[in-house]
Design a protein around this motif. Structure first.
Motif, PDB file in Angstrom:
ATOM      1  N   ALA A  98     -56.657  45.276 -30.909  1.00 25.92           N
ATOM      2  CA  ALA A  98     -56.077  45.020 -29.579  1.00 25.92           C
ATOM      3  C   ALA A  98     -54.757  44.293 -29.755  1.00 25.92           C
ATOM      4  N   TYR A  99     -53.654  45.054 -29.611  1.00 24.27           N
ATOM      5  CA  TYR A  99     -52.296  44.499 -29.644  1.00 24.27           C
ATOM      6  C   TYR A  99     -51.592  44.870 -28.332  1.00 24.27           C
ATOM      7  N   PRO A 100     -50.646  44.014 -27.871  1.00 28.80           N
ATOM      8  CA  PRO A 100     -49.890  44.358 -26.639  1.00 28.80           C
ATOM      9  C   PRO A 100     -48.953  45.544 -26.892  1.00 28.80           C
ATOM     10  N   MET A 101     -48.940  46.494 -25.960  1.00 24.04           N
ATOM     11  CA  MET A 101     -48.054  47.636 -26.053  1.00 24.04           C
ATOM     12  C   MET A 101     -46.811  47.384 -25.208  1.00 24.04           C
ATOM     13  N   GLN A 102     -45.806  48.250 -25.385  1.00 26.02           N
ATOM     14  CA  GLN A 102     -44.540  48.053 -24.670  1.00 26.02           C
ATOM     15  C   GLN A 102     -44.737  48.156 -23.158  1.00 26.02           C
ATOM     16  N   ASN A 103     -45.667  48.986 -22.710  1.00 23.94           N
ATOM     17  CA  ASN A 103     -45.869  49.157 -21.259  1.00 23.94           C
ATOM     18  C   ASN A 103     -46.715  48.039 -20.656  1.00 23.94           C
ATOM     19  N   GLY A 104     -47.071  47.035 -21.449  1.00 21.51           N
ATOM     20  CA  GLY A 104     -47.827  45.905 -20.949  1.00 21.51           C
ATOM     21  C   GLY A 104     -49.326  46.026 -21.123  1.00 21.51           C
ATOM     22  N   ASP A 105     -49.829  47.247 -21.454  1.00 16.99           N
ATOM     23  CA  ASP A 105     -51.268  47.396 -21.697  1.00 16.99           C
ATOM     24  C   ASP A 105     -51.627  46.890 -23.097  1.00 16.99           C
ATOM     25  N   MET A 106     -52.960  46.749 -23.303  1.00 16.96           N
ATOM     26  CA  MET A 106     -53.451  46.380 -24.630  1.00 16.96           C
ATOM     27  C   MET A 106     -53.879  47.652 -25.369  1.00 16.96           C
ATOM     28  N   SER A 107     -53.527  47.703 -26.627  1.00 15.96           N
ATOM     29  CA  SER A 107     -53.855  48.895 -27.429  1.00 15.96           C
ATOM     30  C   SER A 107     -55.355  48.949 -27.719  1.00 15.96           C
ATOM     31  N   ASN A 108     -55.819  50.182 -27.994  1.00 18.07           N
ATOM     32  CA  ASN A 108     -57.219  50.403 -28.402  1.00 18.07           C
ATOM     33  C   ASN A 108     -57.346  50.471 -29.916  1.00 18.07           C
ATOM     34  N   VAL A 147     -44.487  48.530 -46.689  1.00 23.14           N
ATOM     35  CA  VAL A 147     -44.899  48.014 -48.003  1.00 23.14           C
ATOM     36  C   VAL A 147     -46.064  48.845 -48.536  1.00 23.14           C
ATOM     37  N   ARG A 148     -46.941  49.324 -47.716  1.00 17.43           N
ATOM     38  CA  ARG A 148     -48.134  50.074 -48.122  1.00 17.43           C
ATOM     39  C   ARG A 148     -47.895  51.579 -48.141  1.00 17.43           C
ATOM     40  N   ASN A 149     -46.616  51.989 -48.069  1.00 20.47           N
ATOM     41  CA  ASN A 149     -46.227  53.398 -48.238  1.00 20.47           C
ATOM     42  C   ASN A 149     -46.764  54.310 -47.145  1.00 20.47           C
ATOM     43  N   PHE A 150     -46.883  53.777 -45.920  1.00 22.05           N
ATOM     44  CA  PHE A 150     -47.198  54.634 -44.784  1.00 22.05           C
ATOM     45  C   PHE A 150     -45.879  55.133 -44.184  1.00 22.05           C
ATOM     46  N   ASP A 151     -45.866  56.424 -43.779  1.00 19.68           N
ATOM     47  CA  ASP A 151     -44.643  57.020 -43.220  1.00 19.68           C
ATOM     48  C   ASP A 151     -44.587  56.928 -41.699  1.00 19.68           C
ATOM     49  N   TYR A 152     -45.698  56.635 -41.077  1.00 17.75           N
ATOM     50  CA  TYR A 152     -45.778  56.557 -39.625  1.00 17.75           C
ATOM     51  C   TYR A 152     -46.664  55.374 -39.246  1.00 17.75           C
ATOM     52  N   LEU A 153     -46.331  54.765 -38.065  1.00 17.22           N
ATOM     53  CA  LEU A 153     -47.147  53.690 -37.522  1.00 17.22           C
ATOM     54  C   LEU A 153     -47.078  53.744 -36.018  1.00 17.22           C
ATOM     55  N   ALA A 154     -48.229  53.663 -35.339  1.00 19.54           N
ATOM     56  CA  ALA A 154     -48.251  53.753 -33.878  1.00 19.54           C
ATOM     57  C   ALA A 154     -49.450  52.980 -33.346  1.00 19.54           C
ATOM     58  N   LEU A 155     -49.318  52.594 -32.048  1.00 21.94           N
ATOM     59  CA  LEU A 155     -50.427  51.998 -31.327  1.00 21.94           C
ATOM     60  C   LEU A 155     -51.036  53.065 -30.438  1.00 21.94           C
ATOM     61  N   CYS A 156     -52.363  53.021 -30.274  1.00 26.35           N
ATOM     62  CA  CYS A 156     -53.073  54.026 -29.483  1.00 26.35           C
ATOM     63  C   CYS A 156     -53.804  53.325 -28.350  1.00 26.35           C
ATOM     64  N   SER A 157     -53.649  53.882 -27.122  1.00 30.61           N
ATOM     65  CA  SER A 157     -54.338  53.312 -25.974  1.00 30.61           C
ATOM     66  C   SER A 157     -55.719  53.913 -25.855  1.00 30.61           C
ATOM     67  N   ALA A 158     -56.524  53.355 -24.954  1.00 32.90           N
ATOM     68  CA  ALA A 158     -57.880  53.858 -24.761  1.00 32.90           C
ATOM     69  C   ALA A 158     -57.866  55.282 -24.215  1.00 32.90           C
ATOM     70  N   GLU A 159     -56.771  55.692 -23.537  1.00 34.43           N
ATOM     71  CA  GLU A 159     -56.681  57.044 -22.987  1.00 34.43           C
ATOM     72  C   GLU A 159     -56.171  58.045 -24.009  1.00 34.43           C
ATOM     73  N   GLY A 160     -55.810  57.581 -25.206  1.00 34.14           N
ATOM     74  CA  GLY A 160     -55.326  58.495 -26.233  1.00 34.14           C
ATOM     75  C   GLY A 160     -53.815  58.621 -26.259  1.00 34.14           C
ATOM     76  N   ASP A 161     -53.070  57.750 -25.519  1.00 34.29           N
ATOM     77  CA  ASP A 161     -51.610  57.767 -25.561  1.00 34.29           C
ATOM     78  C   ASP A 161     -51.132  56.994 -26.771  1.00 34.29           C
ATOM     79  N   PHE A 162     -50.136  57.550 -27.477  1.00 31.08           N
ATOM     80  CA  PHE A 162     -49.598  56.942 -28.688  1.00 31.08           C
ATOM     81  C   PHE A 162     -48.247  56.332 -28.415  1.00 31.08           C
ATOM     82  N   GLU A 163     -48.004  55.130 -28.921  1.00 25.61           N
ATOM     83  CA  GLU A 163     -46.707  54.442 -28.824  1.00 25.61           C
ATOM     84  C   GLU A 163     -46.229  54.183 -30.249  1.00 25.61           C
ATOM     85  N   THR A 164     -45.185  54.912 -30.680  1.00 25.87           N
ATOM     86  CA  THR A 164     -44.729  54.878 -32.070  1.00 25.87           C
ATOM     87  C   THR A 164     -43.969  53.586 -32.346  1.00 25.87           C
TER      88      THR A 164
END
Length: 854
Positions: free
Chosen positions: A164-174, A103-120
């Motif tokens: 802080a949202y839950p990621m697919q691998n079970g960790d919490m996002s940063n 709705v806000r015209n973003f082309d990408y969305l991802a969660l980022c962990s504290a280690e810098g790993d991105f989950e699209t």
């Protein structure tokens, strides 16, 4: 031959020729240097304007960047407002987040962990170019914008916020990261627009490009900066601009410089961008500007040479014309020289005369003061000395005023004020001033008022007084003892219309008169008549020049006729605007009255005036004739209700005539004495003779009406003036005056009338005393103008500006020796109510206080 001929030339001509040659050469050199200098200054100015222009654009782009980035972060914050209901609702959470991102015209969305790993969550997988630094900023709670790439290698702009949202691998996002293509920033910053005078780069703190403009002229410069900032090559020597720019990048400070690149000049200006480590660099090549400057410089040089040529041609023409005018100019200079000598001689004679005339009253003042001190116990002697001191002081003040007025006239600063005045009050005041002078020389002073129906007019009363005083003072000075002086006023319709009235003023004497030659220069400054005839007569020689100037300024006319040893007559006319007056029905009962005066014209005009207020009157020219007529009317049973007797009659004076009338008729008929002289000296004798009252000449309609209506039965006579009855008891006055002697004089005069005075030594103390006083404590403030620390103008303005009700209502009266019209106007503009001149005239001050308090 030529040399001999040249030597015979006039030195002035030789000087002019050589001056012209030197001026010719100087003009060419000066204009050439001016053209070169202006070209250099123009180049510096354009460079300076370029720097200001770039600074403004960078600031504008920075603010634009900040507002757009802030808007995008607000949109990201709108996405992360989702809170999962439970841990098992991840899929619903992801769907809601993706929906909000789309709705806000973003082309990408991802969660980022504290280690810098991105989950699209939406779009292609994305990764920042520096994941560790990006994750570290999110962990610190910062909002971070950075450049990254997607799986296809396209550059994107990342917007990350801590969440802080839950990621697919079970960790919490940063954090949550939303992204748009890099073209988004390029587009809103207009970094790739063609045809612009400026272009832009965005670089990182290490000098590498984030966004790079296609223009390559500074790419090598930024490569050197990267090497300079590379830790592996930190000891590498660098040119000064590279080092300075590198330091500005590391410290995130603004930077401006002009660089030499490929044989040309470019100007760069850098500024850090907020919410990022990015640095905006604007570049302005000077190629186009240099061409413009060079073209402008060439045109300026051409125009400079043309201007120089034109000036020299004009100078040549002027020079040639000068030779043809030399003879006539020399003649005019000779005439001017003679005129200057004549003026200098006139002023020298004036200074000699005025020096003598000033010393004469000064000697009298000093001498009479010494005599008074020597006879301190002799009251009569002291009173005599004080009278002479007063008379000498007034004469000295008149001389000083003449000199000051002439100074104002010659500098063009004499101005007029337009106030509502009463002709009656003006003439009454003049009569009061002239009485001592006339009495001292035993002269006859007659005043005629003819058909004056308009007594209130708009006029500069001070200047009208000055005209009358100058004319009457001259008449008194140049008329011997026992002579006669006549002041006449008459009225007629004015050519200016019904709202104006023309007033004729005649001043006539039978004095020494003036010669025809002197009449031609009578209005010139510093002119006086033949010294042998007036050597004992004091004067500045400025009075008539001042009078003429005032009359002309007021739009009037003045004419003079005179014969030697026969007298002089001045005729002055003014067209004055009528002023509104209080409507009073000037009408008395149809009494029968008798007017007794030895002046036939005065009797005729008085009868006409009495007729205008409803009274029928007869007249006779002597006391004996009046007595016979009154007895005759008494025998016939036709009595006069009121009798007006002149004090000075040829056979018997008015007091003697009154005694004779009382002896024959008794005390029933009111007898009033009329005179232009002060009757205080003979009042007691007059009342014993049966005289009921006194009417002072001139006899205006209002004068006669108010003096006679007391005999209608509804008013009682009043023998004292309002000034004499006025009591200041209970009034508190604040006097601002820096001169202690002036304070003592004012305190003594006003204290005798019952007032209580407080003294403020300057304007600042006056302001402080008023501020500290209770509201309404002071009834009036008398304000000097020239005082230390704070002038009267400043003090009055400050008082009017105080936040208390009485600050705006308390009367402030200027009491100053600054008496010119512009001084008075300045007082009024500063909030003062009125102005009175020094030295203080207690009668005028009392009248002013009456108007203030009543």
């Amino acid at each position: 031959m030529l040399a001999g001929k040249y030597k015979k030339k006039n030195p002035t001509t030789q000087f002019l020729i050589w001056s012209f040659i030197v001026l010719f050469i100087f003009s060419i050199a000066n204009f050439s240097l001016l053209g070169i200098y202006m070209n250099q200054e123009s180049r510096k100015t354009i460079y300076k304007v370029g720097e200001i222009y770039m600074s403004g654009l960078n600031e504008q782009i920075s603010r634009h960047f900040e507002s757009v980035i802030s808007l995008r972060f607000d949109q990201v914050s709108g996405i992360v407002s989702v809170v999962p209901a439970d841990k098992n609702a991840k899929e619903n959470l992801y769907e809601e987040l993706v929906y909000r991102a789309q709705v806000r015209n973003f082309d990408y969305l991802a969660l980022c962990s504290a280690e810098g790993d991105f989950e699209t969550l939406y779009g292609q997988p994305i990764q920042p170019l520096n994941p560790a630094l990006f994750a570290e900023a999110l962990t610190a709670g910062e909002q971070r914008v950075a450049v990254g790439v997607d799986s296809a290698g396209n550059e994107v702009v990342l917007f990350g916020v801590q969440v802080a949202y839950p990621m697919q691998n079970g960790d919490m996002s940063n954090g949550l990261v939303a992204a748009v293509p890099i073209e988004y920033v390029t587009k809103f910053l207009s970094l790739k627009s063609e045809g612009q005078l400026l272009y832009y780069h965005i670089v990182r703190p290490n000098g590498s490009f984030i966004l790079k403009n296609p223009n390559t002229e500074l790419w090598d410069f930024f490569n050197q900066i990267q090497k300079q900032l590379d830790p592996a090559t930190k000891n590498l020597s660098a040119e000064n601009p590279i080092k300075e720019f590198g330091d500005a990048l590391k410290s995130r400070k603004e930077y401006a410089a002009t660089l030499d690149v490929d044989g040309g000049k470019v100007q760069i200006y850098g500024i850090p961008l907020s919410c990022s480590e990015w640095y905006l660099v604007s570049v302005m090549p000077y190629g186009i500007l240099d061409d413009t400057i060079n073209s402008l410089g060439g045109k300026r040089m051409v125009m400079t040479l043309l201007s120089c040529t034109s000036v020299l041609i004009i100078l040549t023409l002027i020079f040639l014309r000068y030779f043809s005018m030399t003879r006539s100019q020399l003649q005019e200079l000779e005439k001017a020289h003679q005129t200057a000598l004549k003026a200098s001689k006139a002023k020298s004679e004036f200074l000699a005369n005025i020096s003598h005339d000033i010393r004469t009253p000064m000697n009298a003042i000093v001498g009479m003061t010494a005599i008074a001190a020597a006879h301190i116990d002799d009251r009569e002697q002291i009173q005599n000395c004080l009278k002479k001191i007063t008379r000498s002081s007034k004469h000295l003040l008149g001389l000083i005023n003449d000199v000051l007025d002439m100074s104002k006239i010659e500098s063009g600063k004499l101005t007029l004020t337009n106030d509502q005045i009463s002709l009656k009050e003006v003439v009454d005041g003049i009569v009061g001033i002239m009485q001592p002078q006339v009495k001292a020389k035993k002269q006859t002073f007659d005043i005629h008022i003819e058909n004056i129906l308009t007594e209130n007019v708009w006029c500069d009363g001070v200047r009208l007084n000055q005209v009358l005083l100058n004319l009457l003072s001259n008449a008194t000075k140049y008329t011997p003892e026992g002579g006669s002086i006549r002041l006449s006023l008459s009225e007629e319709k004015s050519p200016r219309g019904e709202n104006h009235v023309r007033i004729h003023i005649h001043v006539k004497d039978n004095g020494i008169g003036m010669s025809p030659d002197f009449l031609k220069i009578i209005y010139e400054s510093y002119s006086r008549a033949d010294g042998a005839r007036i050597h004992k007569t004091e004067g500045s020689g400025l009075g008539m020049a001042i009078t003429k100037y005032i009359v002309d300024t007021m739009g009037g006319t003045i004419d003079v006729s005179s014969e030697l040893d026969k007298g002089t007559e001045f005729h002055v006319t003014f067209d004055l605007e009528k002023a509104p007056s209080r409507e009073v029905d000037l009408l008395l009962p149809p009494w029968n009255m008798l007017v007794v005066d030895d002046d036939d014209l005065f009797c005729q005009t008085t009868i006409d005036t009495l007729k205008s207020i409803g009274i029928k009157a007869d007249f006779c020219l002597s006391g004996e004739e009046a007595t016979e007529l009154i007895i005759q009317r008494h025998k016939q049973g036709v009595e006069y209700q009121i009798i007006l007797l002149d004090w000075k009659l040829p056979d018997m004076n008015g007091i003697q005539a009154a005694k004779e009338i009382r002896r024959n008729l008794g005390d029933d008929v009111p007898i009033l004495l009329i005179s232009a002289y002060d009757w205080s000296e003979f009042e007691s004798e007059a009342r014993k003779a049966g005289i009921r009252g006194f009417i002072s000449k001139p006899l205006f309609r209002s004068t006669l009406f108010y003096a006679l209506r007391q005999y209608m039965g509804d008013e009682t006579p009043q023998n004292q003036t309002p000034e004499q009855n006025f009591d200041l008891s209970g009034r508190r006055i604040l006097l601002a005056e820096d001169n202690e002697l002036n304070w003592e004089v004012a305190n003594e005069l006003l204290s005798d009338m019952g007032a209580k005075l407080d003294w403020a030594e300057d304007g600042q103390i006056c302001l402080e005393k008023f501020q500290k006083s209770p509201e309404g404590f002071y009834d009036v403030i008398l304000m000097d103008i020239r005082m230390p620390h704070m002038t009267g103008y400043e003090a009055a303005t400050a008082i009017r500006g105080l936040n208390r009700p009485d600050a705006r209502s308390v009367p402030i009266i200027a009491m100053s020796a600054d008496v010119f019209s512009d001084d008075i106007q300045h007082c009024l503009k500063c909030g003062m109510n009125a102005h009175i001149a020094k030295p203080i005239n207690i009668i005028e001050l009392t009248r002013l206080l009456i108007k203030t308090f009543v």
